[in-house]
Design a protein around this motif. Structure first.
Motif, PDB file in Angstrom:
ATOM      1  N   SER A  82     -10.724  -0.113 -46.330  1.00  0.00           N
ATOM      2  CA  SER A  82     -11.000   1.242 -46.816  1.00  0.00           C
ATOM      3  C   SER A  82     -10.497   2.291 -45.826  1.00  0.00           C
ATOM      4  O   SER A  82     -10.143   3.406 -46.224  1.00  0.00           O
ATOM      5  CB  SER A  82     -12.499   1.426 -47.079  1.00  0.00           C
ATOM      6  OG  SER A  82     -13.274   1.092 -45.941  1.00  0.00           O
ATOM      7  N   TYR A  83     -10.430   1.942 -44.544  1.00  0.00           N
ATOM      8  CA  TYR A  83      -9.928   2.875 -43.531  1.00  0.00           C
ATOM      9  C   TYR A  83      -8.457   3.201 -43.754  1.00  0.00           C
ATOM     10  O   TYR A  83      -8.013   4.328 -43.513  1.00  0.00           O
ATOM     11  CB  TYR A  83     -10.135   2.272 -42.141  1.00  0.00           C
ATOM     12  CG  TYR A  83      -9.622   3.120 -40.994  1.00  0.00           C
ATOM     13  CD1 TYR A  83     -10.341   4.227 -40.551  1.00  0.00           C
ATOM     14  CD2 TYR A  83      -8.433   2.811 -40.350  1.00  0.00           C
ATOM     15  CE1 TYR A  83      -9.878   5.010 -39.494  1.00  0.00           C
ATOM     16  CE2 TYR A  83      -7.963   3.576 -39.289  1.00  0.00           C
ATOM     17  CZ  TYR A  83      -8.694   4.677 -38.868  1.00  0.00           C
ATOM     18  OH  TYR A  83      -8.226   5.462 -37.826  1.00  0.00           O
ATOM     19  N   VAL A  84      -7.687   2.214 -44.226  1.00  0.00           N
ATOM     20  CA  VAL A  84      -6.244   2.431 -44.444  1.00  0.00           C
ATOM     21  C   VAL A  84      -5.897   2.437 -45.933  1.00  0.00           C
ATOM     22  O   VAL A  84      -4.740   2.258 -46.320  1.00  0.00           O
ATOM     23  CB  VAL A  84      -5.395   1.383 -43.682  1.00  0.00           C
ATOM     24  CG1 VAL A  84      -5.526   1.587 -42.185  1.00  0.00           C
ATOM     25  CG2 VAL A  84      -5.795  -0.026 -44.066  1.00  0.00           C
ATOM     26  N   TRP A  85      -6.882   2.635 -46.781  1.00  0.00           N
ATOM     27  CA  TRP A  85      -6.690   2.885 -48.218  1.00  0.00           C
ATOM     28  C   TRP A  85      -5.897   1.769 -48.912  1.00  0.00           C
ATOM     29  O   TRP A  85      -5.008   2.028 -49.735  1.00  0.00           O
ATOM     30  CB  TRP A  85      -5.987   4.235 -48.425  1.00  0.00           C
ATOM     31  CG  TRP A  85      -6.586   5.322 -47.604  1.00  0.00           C
ATOM     32  CD1 TRP A  85      -7.822   5.852 -47.715  1.00  0.00           C
ATOM     33  CD2 TRP A  85      -5.947   6.038 -46.534  1.00  0.00           C
ATOM     34  NE1 TRP A  85      -8.023   6.849 -46.774  1.00  0.00           N
ATOM     35  CE2 TRP A  85      -6.877   6.989 -46.032  1.00  0.00           C
ATOM     36  CE3 TRP A  85      -4.684   5.972 -45.950  1.00  0.00           C
ATOM     37  CZ2 TRP A  85      -6.583   7.852 -44.980  1.00  0.00           C
ATOM     38  CZ3 TRP A  85      -4.400   6.826 -44.904  1.00  0.00           C
ATOM     39  CH2 TRP A  85      -5.333   7.757 -44.428  1.00  0.00           C
ATOM     40  N   GLN A  86      -6.260   0.538 -48.602  1.00  0.00           N
ATOM     41  CA  GLN A  86      -5.577  -0.574 -49.236  1.00  0.00           C
ATOM     42  C   GLN A  86      -5.914  -0.651 -50.727  1.00  0.00           C
ATOM     43  O   GLN A  86      -6.971  -0.197 -51.163  1.00  0.00           O
ATOM     44  CB  GLN A  86      -5.981  -1.902 -48.573  1.00  0.00           C
ATOM     45  CG  GLN A  86      -5.555  -2.039 -47.116  1.00  0.00           C
ATOM     46  CD  GLN A  86      -4.076  -2.370 -46.969  1.00  0.00           C
ATOM     47  OE1 GLN A  86      -3.245  -1.979 -47.784  1.00  0.00           O
ATOM     48  NE2 GLN A  86      -3.732  -3.081 -45.908  1.00  0.00           N
ATOM     49  N   GLU A  87      -5.018  -1.257 -51.480  1.00  0.00           N
ATOM     50  CA  GLU A  87      -5.268  -1.433 -52.904  1.00  0.00           C
ATOM     51  C   GLU A  87      -6.460  -2.357 -53.131  1.00  0.00           C
ATOM     52  O   GLU A  87      -7.303  -2.104 -53.989  1.00  0.00           O
ATOM     53  CB  GLU A  87      -4.025  -2.009 -53.592  1.00  0.00           C
ATOM     54  CG  GLU A  87      -4.164  -2.140 -55.094  1.00  0.00           C
ATOM     55  CD  GLU A  87      -2.874  -2.593 -55.757  1.00  0.00           C
ATOM     56  OE1 GLU A  87      -2.956  -3.254 -56.819  1.00  0.00           O
ATOM     57  OE2 GLU A  87      -1.797  -2.294 -55.205  1.00  0.00           O
ATOM     58  N   GLU A  88      -6.538  -3.429 -52.361  1.00  0.00           N
ATOM     59  CA  GLU A  88      -7.693  -4.324 -52.415  1.00  0.00           C
ATOM     60  C   GLU A  88      -8.632  -3.961 -51.266  1.00  0.00           C
ATOM     61  O   GLU A  88      -8.190  -3.811 -50.123  1.00  0.00           O
ATOM     62  CB  GLU A  88      -7.250  -5.786 -52.289  1.00  0.00           C
ATOM     63  CG  GLU A  88      -6.369  -6.268 -53.428  1.00  0.00           C
ATOM     64  CD  GLU A  88      -7.081  -6.243 -54.770  1.00  0.00           C
ATOM     65  OE1 GLU A  88      -8.321  -6.397 -54.791  1.00  0.00           O
ATOM     66  OE2 GLU A  88      -6.400  -6.051 -55.792  1.00  0.00           O
ATOM     67  N   ILE A  89      -9.905  -3.840 -51.566  1.00  0.00           N
ATOM     68  CA  ILE A  89     -10.879  -3.444 -50.558  1.00  0.00           C
ATOM     69  C   ILE A  89     -11.753  -4.613 -50.143  1.00  0.00           C
ATOM     70  O   ILE A  89     -11.961  -4.874 -48.963  1.00  0.00           O
ATOM     71  CB  ILE A  89     -11.780  -2.298 -51.081  1.00  0.00           C
ATOM     72  CG1 ILE A  89     -10.932  -1.055 -51.382  1.00  0.00           C
ATOM     73  CG2 ILE A  89     -12.881  -1.975 -50.073  1.00  0.00           C
ATOM     74  CD1 ILE A  89     -10.318  -0.395 -50.188  1.00  0.00           C
ATOM     75  N   PHE A  90     -12.255  -5.350 -51.122  1.00  0.00           N
ATOM     76  CA  PHE A  90     -13.285  -6.347 -50.854  1.00  0.00           C
ATOM     77  C   PHE A  90     -12.688  -7.729 -50.599  1.00  0.00           C
ATOM     78  O   PHE A  90     -11.722  -8.127 -51.255  1.00  0.00           O
ATOM     79  CB  PHE A  90     -14.269  -6.415 -52.028  1.00  0.00           C
ATOM     80  CG  PHE A  90     -14.783  -5.057 -52.429  1.00  0.00           C
ATOM     81  CD1 PHE A  90     -15.481  -4.277 -51.524  1.00  0.00           C
ATOM     82  CD2 PHE A  90     -14.546  -4.548 -53.710  1.00  0.00           C
ATOM     83  CE1 PHE A  90     -15.947  -3.025 -51.869  1.00  0.00           C
ATOM     84  CE2 PHE A  90     -15.007  -3.299 -54.070  1.00  0.00           C
ATOM     85  CZ  PHE A  90     -15.705  -2.524 -53.155  1.00  0.00           C
ATOM     86  N   ASP A  91     -13.283  -8.443 -49.661  1.00  0.00           N
ATOM     87  CA  ASP A  91     -12.848  -9.806 -49.362  1.00  0.00           C
ATOM     88  C   ASP A  91     -13.830 -10.846 -49.907  1.00  0.00           C
ATOM     89  O   ASP A  91     -13.697 -12.032 -49.659  1.00  0.00           O
ATOM     90  CB  ASP A  91     -12.680 -10.001 -47.858  1.00  0.00           C
ATOM     91  CG  ASP A  91     -13.966  -9.758 -47.080  1.00  0.00           C
ATOM     92  OD1 ASP A  91     -14.841  -9.027 -47.589  1.00  0.00           O
ATOM     93  OD2 ASP A  91     -14.097 -10.274 -45.954  1.00  0.00           O
ATOM     94  N   THR A  92     -14.832 -10.384 -50.640  1.00  0.00           N
ATOM     95  CA  THR A  92     -15.797 -11.256 -51.312  1.00  0.00           C
ATOM     96  C   THR A  92     -15.919 -10.771 -52.749  1.00  0.00           C
ATOM     97  O   THR A  92     -15.494  -9.653 -53.076  1.00  0.00           O
ATOM     98  CB  THR A  92     -17.171 -11.208 -50.627  1.00  0.00           C
ATOM     99  OG1 THR A  92     -17.705  -9.882 -50.742  1.00  0.00           O
ATOM    100  CG2 THR A  92     -17.071 -11.603 -49.161  1.00  0.00           C
ATOM    101  N   PRO A  93     -16.543 -11.563 -53.619  1.00  0.00           N
ATOM    102  CA  PRO A  93     -16.660 -11.146 -55.030  1.00  0.00           C
ATOM    103  C   PRO A  93     -17.569  -9.954 -55.251  1.00  0.00           C
ATOM    104  O   PRO A  93     -17.589  -9.392 -56.337  1.00  0.00           O
ATOM    105  CB  PRO A  93     -17.222 -12.399 -55.727  1.00  0.00           C
ATOM    106  CG  PRO A  93     -16.873 -13.532 -54.834  1.00  0.00           C
ATOM    107  CD  PRO A  93     -16.950 -12.984 -53.444  1.00  0.00           C
ATOM    108  N   GLN A  94     -18.349  -9.570 -54.238  1.00  0.00           N
ATOM    109  CA  GLN A  94     -19.272  -8.462 -54.418  1.00  0.00           C
ATOM    110  C   GLN A  94     -19.027  -7.358 -53.407  1.00  0.00           C
ATOM    111  O   GLN A  94     -18.279  -7.515 -52.447  1.00  0.00           O
ATOM    112  CB  GLN A  94     -20.727  -8.944 -54.319  1.00  0.00           C
ATOM    113  CG  GLN A  94     -21.417  -9.154 -55.655  1.00  0.00           C
ATOM    114  CD  GLN A  94     -21.423  -7.891 -56.512  1.00  0.00           C
ATOM    115  OE1 GLN A  94     -21.140  -6.788 -56.067  1.00  0.00           O
ATOM    116  NE2 GLN A  94     -21.725  -8.068 -57.788  1.00  0.00           N
ATOM    117  N   SER A  95     -19.690  -6.219 -53.648  1.00  0.00           N
ATOM    118  CA  SER A  95     -19.637  -5.062 -52.754  1.00  0.00           C
ATOM    119  C   SER A  95     -21.065  -4.632 -52.444  1.00  0.00           C
ATOM    120  O   SER A  95     -21.867  -4.443 -53.360  1.00  0.00           O
ATOM    121  CB  SER A  95     -18.891  -3.908 -53.422  1.00  0.00           C
ATOM    122  OG  SER A  95     -19.280  -2.656 -52.881  1.00  0.00           O
ATOM    123  N   SER A  96     -21.382  -4.485 -51.164  1.00  0.00           N
ATOM    124  CA  SER A  96     -22.736  -4.063 -50.795  1.00  0.00           C
ATOM    125  C   SER A  96     -23.042  -2.669 -51.339  1.00  0.00           C
ATOM    126  O   SER A  96     -24.178  -2.379 -51.716  1.00  0.00           O
ATOM    127  CB  SER A  96     -22.905  -4.092 -49.276  1.00  0.00           C
ATOM    128  OG  SER A  96     -21.984  -3.219 -48.645  1.00  0.00           O
TER     129      SER A  96
END
Length: 454
Positions: A82-96
């Motif tokens: 998220s710091y470098v605005w990547q297209e993919e953010i999450f490395d797990t199936p969920q988001s806290s």
């Protein structure tokens, strides 16, 4: 007052087998509430993170920067992405961020459903129940608003019905699959909840982790500003001030150790913090230099908000959270109300009145007798001044992301963000689809939600 049925316990047990946003399940040992006080305890429970706000949207703002070493020390892949605005953010199936907000929605819905079934006997019990319902509505609205600001596009009245918002759940039956509503329906729900809450919330509370009527009005002002509805934002900000919101005179603030402000100071209308954002206190992560340089030397915020960790440090670190500690305050404050009024008065053609609110705020932020009030500016000049002061006053509050989203809609205010990490330059153009976070993979697969285009 009648006792609860055992259906509440069955609801809590059913949750243990549910997929999706409650993969982090509430405890099976949770006692079945029997009284309004016990229901109140559900909303007070910090183990449920009921006063937390999304954190990842802070990472993508221009409030701060970090060194290459600091970037490597970020405590999760989503923080880095998220710091470098990547297209993919999450490395797990969920988001806290998703899970925490929908957990808040669940408990608010649970409290609403059970409180509605209670039969108050005395006037005092009726008042307590009404206030509890108001609080649950407030917390549900705030959770939906937090979700919309991260997982849905910025609101624009002319096309809000054409875009997807978030999943609106208004009962605790989380086994029922629901689709995303339109953006318009999402904001209709938020506003409906808050309008009802304001009529039920108390005037005062013991501590500001519970919302008051003043906080409900302030949140309405924040929501309407995000929708660019300046008339309604103006009305609700004024109502909140009239309900008793007070400014803190920064001349009276005595910093203690690494932090400047005491928690629950009189300017705190509602207390919440960003979940898990602590890496910015390292000696490798600093306030944006342009932001730091924008503070006048006589502006007390410069020293109250920032400090240099050591003589060799490459910049200044933030110390000004209203939490009084490491967590970043993301709640509602009186200063925010004055800035909403300064902006909306100016946008509505009342520039002198807008500057009046801004001057009143800044007088409490500068050394006594040193502030020279702003006068005689035209609308464009006044607005630019308001935006600059909003940037300075609300830094590290988690508000900058949505400010960037709404202001990027105006070409004269649009900003391209840039960062360099390990000699690679990253950029975020105005109105990029990456201003809308991806829906977590679990929600796409298990609940069939439509993804966001990134």
């Amino acid at each position: 007052m009648k006792k609860y049925k055992f259906k509440l316990l069955s609801i809590l047990l059913v949750m243990v087998g549910c997929d999706g946003f409650l993969d982090e399940k509430p405890s099976k040992s949770l006692v079945v509430p029997q009284t309004l006080a016990e229901l109140q305890g559900l909303l007070d429970n910090t183990n449920f993170l009921m006063n937390d706000s999304p954190a990842l949207i802070f990472n993508g703002t221009d409030d701060f920067w970090t060194t290459d070493q600091g970037f490597q020390s970020f405590n999760s892949i989503p923080n880095q992405n998220s710091y470098v605005w990547q297209e993919e953010i999450f490395d797990t199936p969920q988001s806290s961020d998703w899970v925490i907000s929908y957990r808040q929605v669940f408990y608010a819905n649970l409290v609403l459903e059970e409180a509605m079934e209670m039969d108050p006997i005395t006037d005092a019990e009726q008042k307590e129940r009404d206030e509890l319902i108001g609080r649950a509505l407030f917390m549900r609205a705030k959770a939906f608003f937090d979700l919309a600001g991260q997982f849905a596009p910025v609101y624009q009245k002319e096309n809000a019905s054409d875009f997807l918002g978030v999943v609106i759940r208004t009962n605790p039956k989380i086994t029922e699959k629901q689709e995303r509503t339109s953006l318009q329906e999402t904001y209709d729900q938020i506003l409906g909840d808050l309008n009802e809450a304001v009529g039920l919330l108390p005037e005062t509370v013991v501590i500001p982790t519970r919302p008051t009527q003043t906080a409900g009005q302030a949140l309405l002002a924040r929501v309407y500003l995000s929708m660019s509805d300046y008339e309604m934002a103006n009305q609700w900000a004024k109502a909140s001030l009239e309900s008793g919101a007070e400014l803190l005179d920064f001349n009276e603030v005595m910093p203690s150790g690494n932090f400047s402000f005491a928690p629950f100071n009189k300017e705190t209308l509602y207390y919440s913090v960003m979940n898990g954002q602590l890496f910015h206190y390292s000696n490798l992560t600093f306030v944006d230099q342009e932001l730091f340089d924008s503070y006048d030397s006589l502006d007390l915020r410069k020293k109250l908000f920032y400090r240099k960790p050591n003589e060799s440090a490459m910049g200044y670190v933030f110390r000004g959270s209203f939490s009084g500690d490491y967590p970043l305050f993301s709640g509602l404050s009186t200063g925010e109300l004055y800035l909403i009024l300064a902006e909306t008065e100016t946008r509505l053609g009342r520039t002198a009145e807008g500057l009046g609110y801004l001057n009143e705020l800044l007088e409490k932020r500068y050394k006594v007798g040193e502030f020279q009030p702003w006068r005689g500016l035209d609308e464009s000049e006044a607005l630019n001044l308001v935006f600059e002061e909003r940037r300075k006053e609300l830094a590290f509050r988690g508000l900058r992301w949505n400010d960037l989203r709404r202001l990027n809609l105006e070409p004269a205010l649009a900003k391209t963000l840039k960062r360099t990490v390990n000699e690679v330059e990253y950029s975020m153009p105005p109105n990029s689809p990456r201003y809308v976070f991806p829906i977590p993979q679990d929600e796409l697969q298990l609940n069939g939600l439509e993804p966001n285009i990134r």
